[in-house]
Design a protein around this motif. Structure first.
Motif, PDB file in Angstrom:
ATOM      1  N   GLN A 156       0.818  -1.217   0.000  1.00  0.00           N
ATOM      2  CA  GLN A 156       0.000   0.000   0.000  1.00  0.00           C
ATOM      3  C   GLN A 156       0.856   1.273   0.000  1.00  0.00           C
ATOM      4  O   GLN A 156       0.506   2.270   0.636  1.00  0.00           O
ATOM      5  CB  GLN A 156      -0.958   0.008   1.205  1.00  0.00           C
ATOM      6  CG  GLN A 156      -1.990  -1.090   1.191  1.00  0.00           C
ATOM      7  CD  GLN A 156      -2.924  -1.021  -0.027  1.00  0.00           C
ATOM      8  OE1 GLN A 156      -3.176   0.052  -0.579  1.00  0.00           O
ATOM      9  NE2 GLN A 156      -3.429  -2.168  -0.450  1.00  0.00           N
ATOM     10  N   GLY A 166      -1.182  -5.287  -4.645  1.00  0.00           N
ATOM     11  CA  GLY A 166      -1.266  -4.679  -3.321  1.00  0.00           C
ATOM     12  C   GLY A 166      -0.337  -3.506  -3.142  1.00  0.00           C
ATOM     13  O   GLY A 166      -0.066  -3.104  -2.010  1.00  0.00           O
ATOM     14  N   LEU A 221      -3.001   4.240   2.053  1.00  0.00           N
ATOM     15  CA  LEU A 221      -4.054   4.185   3.066  1.00  0.00           C
ATOM     16  C   LEU A 221      -4.369   5.565   3.620  1.00  0.00           C
ATOM     17  O   LEU A 221      -5.466   5.798   4.135  1.00  0.00           O
ATOM     18  CB  LEU A 221      -3.629   3.264   4.218  1.00  0.00           C
ATOM     19  CG  LEU A 221      -3.279   1.827   3.843  1.00  0.00           C
ATOM     20  CD1 LEU A 221      -2.754   1.087   5.060  1.00  0.00           C
ATOM     21  CD2 LEU A 221      -4.484   1.110   3.258  1.00  0.00           C
ATOM     22  N   GLU A 241      -5.258  -1.127  11.262  1.00  0.00           N
ATOM     23  CA  GLU A 241      -5.510  -1.087   9.819  1.00  0.00           C
ATOM     24  C   GLU A 241      -4.201  -0.929   9.051  1.00  0.00           C
ATOM     25  O   GLU A 241      -3.970  -1.611   8.042  1.00  0.00           O
ATOM     26  CB  GLU A 241      -6.462   0.070   9.490  1.00  0.00           C
ATOM     27  CG  GLU A 241      -6.743   0.240   8.011  1.00  0.00           C
ATOM     28  CD  GLU A 241      -7.581   1.470   7.696  1.00  0.00           C
ATOM     29  OE1 GLU A 241      -7.629   1.870   6.518  1.00  0.00           O
ATOM     30  OE2 GLU A 241      -8.183   2.041   8.629  1.00  0.00           O
ATOM     31  N   ASP A 244      -2.141  -4.280   9.305  1.00  0.00           N
ATOM     32  CA  ASP A 244      -2.701  -5.396   8.533  1.00  0.00           C
ATOM     33  C   ASP A 244      -2.453  -5.236   7.043  1.00  0.00           C
ATOM     34  O   ASP A 244      -2.113  -6.213   6.352  1.00  0.00           O
ATOM     35  CB  ASP A 244      -4.210  -5.510   8.793  1.00  0.00           C
ATOM     36  CG  ASP A 244      -4.525  -6.020  10.190  1.00  0.00           C
ATOM     37  OD1 ASP A 244      -3.594  -6.514  10.851  1.00  0.00           O
ATOM     38  OD2 ASP A 244      -5.690  -5.910  10.618  1.00  0.00           O
ATOM     39  N   GLN A 245      -2.624  -4.036   6.526  1.00  0.00           N
ATOM     40  CA  GLN A 245      -2.529  -3.840   5.081  1.00  0.00           C
ATOM     41  C   GLN A 245      -1.123  -3.503   4.599  1.00  0.00           C
ATOM     42  O   GLN A 245      -0.814  -3.695   3.428  1.00  0.00           O
ATOM     43  CB  GLN A 245      -3.501  -2.737   4.650  1.00  0.00           C
ATOM     44  CG  GLN A 245      -4.954  -3.084   4.925  1.00  0.00           C
ATOM     45  CD  GLN A 245      -5.914  -2.202   4.170  1.00  0.00           C
ATOM     46  OE1 GLN A 245      -5.746  -1.935   2.983  1.00  0.00           O
ATOM     47  NE2 GLN A 245      -6.933  -1.723   4.876  1.00  0.00           N
ATOM     48  N   ARG A 248       1.005  -7.218   6.348  1.00  0.00           N
ATOM     49  CA  ARG A 248       0.346  -8.510   6.175  1.00  0.00           C
ATOM     50  C   ARG A 248       0.845  -9.536   7.191  1.00  0.00           C
ATOM     51  O   ARG A 248       1.554 -10.498   6.842  1.00  0.00           O
ATOM     52  CB  ARG A 248       0.520  -9.000   4.751  1.00  0.00           C
ATOM     53  CG  ARG A 248      -0.082  -8.046   3.712  1.00  0.00           C
ATOM     54  CD  ARG A 248      -0.135  -8.653   2.321  1.00  0.00           C
ATOM     55  NE  ARG A 248      -0.806  -7.756   1.377  1.00  0.00           N
ATOM     56  CZ  ARG A 248      -1.042  -8.047   0.104  1.00  0.00           C
ATOM     57  NH1 ARG A 248      -0.644  -9.210  -0.390  1.00  0.00           N
ATOM     58  NH2 ARG A 248      -1.662  -7.171  -0.680  1.00  0.00           N
TER      59      ARG A 248
END
Length: 437
Positions: A156, A166, A221, A241, A244-245, A248
């Motif tokens: 991200q 991603g 993000l 958040e 997690d993104q 991972r």
């Protein structure tokens, strides 16, 4: 009717005795006499002082009742982290300096918020029965993300050109800011002698009392909208958040992301980072064209002068970026704490033994820095300022210059897709430092 002469002296004596008797009696709190109450006994400064003890109040037993999660959730609904400053001072590929300026802004703003919250809390009455009142207290950290091989995988990222995968990028290091809010029950607020807040006993009951947001201007993000002027509105991202993104954790635990791409984290209190950080930007210089014998910038430097914190300047340090911050093996007091991916990604927020300590001296640090080097306020149009490459070589720096193995910089390409797909295997030895950009 007139009094007889023989009774007058006795009546006068009785009256004077009555007055003396009244003056000698202690005055109750309900007395109508306008006398000030006796002074409160002095409190030793070494002990934590609650709002009750400072004002001589008797704690309300109802205020010590257990706090429900519904009360806490209601309180969190009114708490929001500070917004990104507008315009944002930003220079591509200089994330450590971008975050320095950002941390300076956040620490200054939240130090004032901490002081105001304490003052307000100390002037309030005890909560009524059944009413839960909370006081937000703030901390700011700077987070360096890297690993032993300086090849850390982040998803991200706005610099990536692989959105279908991603938006991954492999950086040698990345830097973000972390802001943490703690909700302290009013009846457990205790101000310590160093102007920090004691960690309340209730915080030992589990998570939920603190929340952390990540400020990463390079993350997709954080992008929320595009302004009419073509700029981007940014938002702080909740830690869970962002974790997690961006990292991972499930893929890390399953071994899908190999160890040499997994992150380690160094988190530093804003006070320490603002005072100790120094960079002469020499890690961003690379050899010029063949035969030129000079150096060129791998990315145009920021508009502001090179940053040297007040403490680093006092010690004569002009560059400690790669040696004391990016190198995850380095350990020195004042340069933060290094944890592995499992530890960082497994926590909800950053919580220390006292609250507000990371920005306790932020206003003093800000004043010291502003007298040394004033950072310009950039307009929205020139906030992504670019300059032509320079061939000038900076003076030798104290710190990194003597440690060639620690030198490095941002990866020459912010993309690295071929490297990303070709390196999904363990390497027998650490990779060489990637080229700068």
């Amino acid at each position: 009717m007139e009094e007889s002469s023989d009774t007058a002296p006795r009546r006068r004596k009785s009256l004077s005795q009555s007055i003396r008797a009244r003056l000698s009696r202690p005055i109750s709190r309900d007395s109508t006499y306008n006398h000030p109450p006796p002074p409160l006994p002095p409190l030793p400064i070494s002990r934590a002082r609650s709002a009750d003890s400072i004002f001589g109040r008797t704690p309300n037993p109802a205020s010590s009742a257990p706090i429900s999660m519904a009360d806490l959730d209601t309180a969190w609904s009114s708490i929001a982290p500070p917004a990104f400053p507008v315009p944002l001072q930003y220079a591509a590929c200089y994330c450590e300096e971008n975050v320095y300026v950002l941390a300076q802004h956040l620490a200054s703003q939240l130090t004032r918020a901490n002081r105001a919250a304490i003052n307000i809390a100390q002037s309030q009455k005890q909560p009524a029965p059944g009413q839960a009142l909370f006081v937000p207290v703030w901390d700011v950290h700077v987070l360096f993300i890297s690993n032993a091989g300086k090849t850390v995988l982040l998803y991200q990222q706005a610099a990536s050109k692989l959105p279908s995968a991603g938006s991954p990028v492999i950086w040698d290091y990345h830097v973000v800011a972390a802001v943490t809010a703690h909700l302290v029950p009013l009846h457990q607020l205790a101000v310590q002698s160093d102007a920090t807040i004691a960690r309340p006993p209730v915080f030992g009951d589990g998570d939920g009392w603190s929340r952390t947001w990540i400020y990463d201007p390079d993350s997709r993000l954080a992008r929320t909208a595009v302004t009419a002027e073509g700029g981007e509105l940014l938002r702080p991202v909740p830690k869970h958040e962002y974790d997690d993104q961006t990292f991972r954790p499930g893929d890390i635990a399953a071994g899908v992301i190999p160890p040499h791409f997994q992150p380690a984290f160094r988190y530093i209190a804003a006070n320490d980072f603002l005072a100790r950080f120094a960079s002469d930007r020499s890690h961003m210089l690379q050899d010029g064209p063949a035969g030129s014998g000079g150096k060129v910038w791998s990315a145009p430097p920021p508009a502001w002068d090179p940053i040297v914190g007040a403490k680093a300047d006092k010690l004569g340090v002009s560059n400690n970026l790669m040696r004391w911050y990016v190198d995850m093996a380095a350990s020195e007091a004042g340069f933060g704490t290094v944890v592995d991916a499992g530890t960082w990604l497994g926590c909800q927020s950053i919580l220390g033994s006292s609250l507000g300590a990371t920005i306790r001296d932020a206003l003093a640090v800000e004043a010291a820095s502003s007298t040394q080097r004033a950072l310009p306020v950039l307009s929205a149009r020139d906030s992504r300022w670019l300059a032509p490459p320079s061939t000038a070589r900076p003076a030798a720096a104290k710190g990194d210059a003597s440690n060639g193995a620690a030198r490095g910089g941002r990866i020459a390409s912010p993309l690295f897709p071929a490297y990303l797909h070709a390196s999904q295997q363990h390497r027998s030895r650490p990779p060489p430092p990637p080229p700068t950009h």
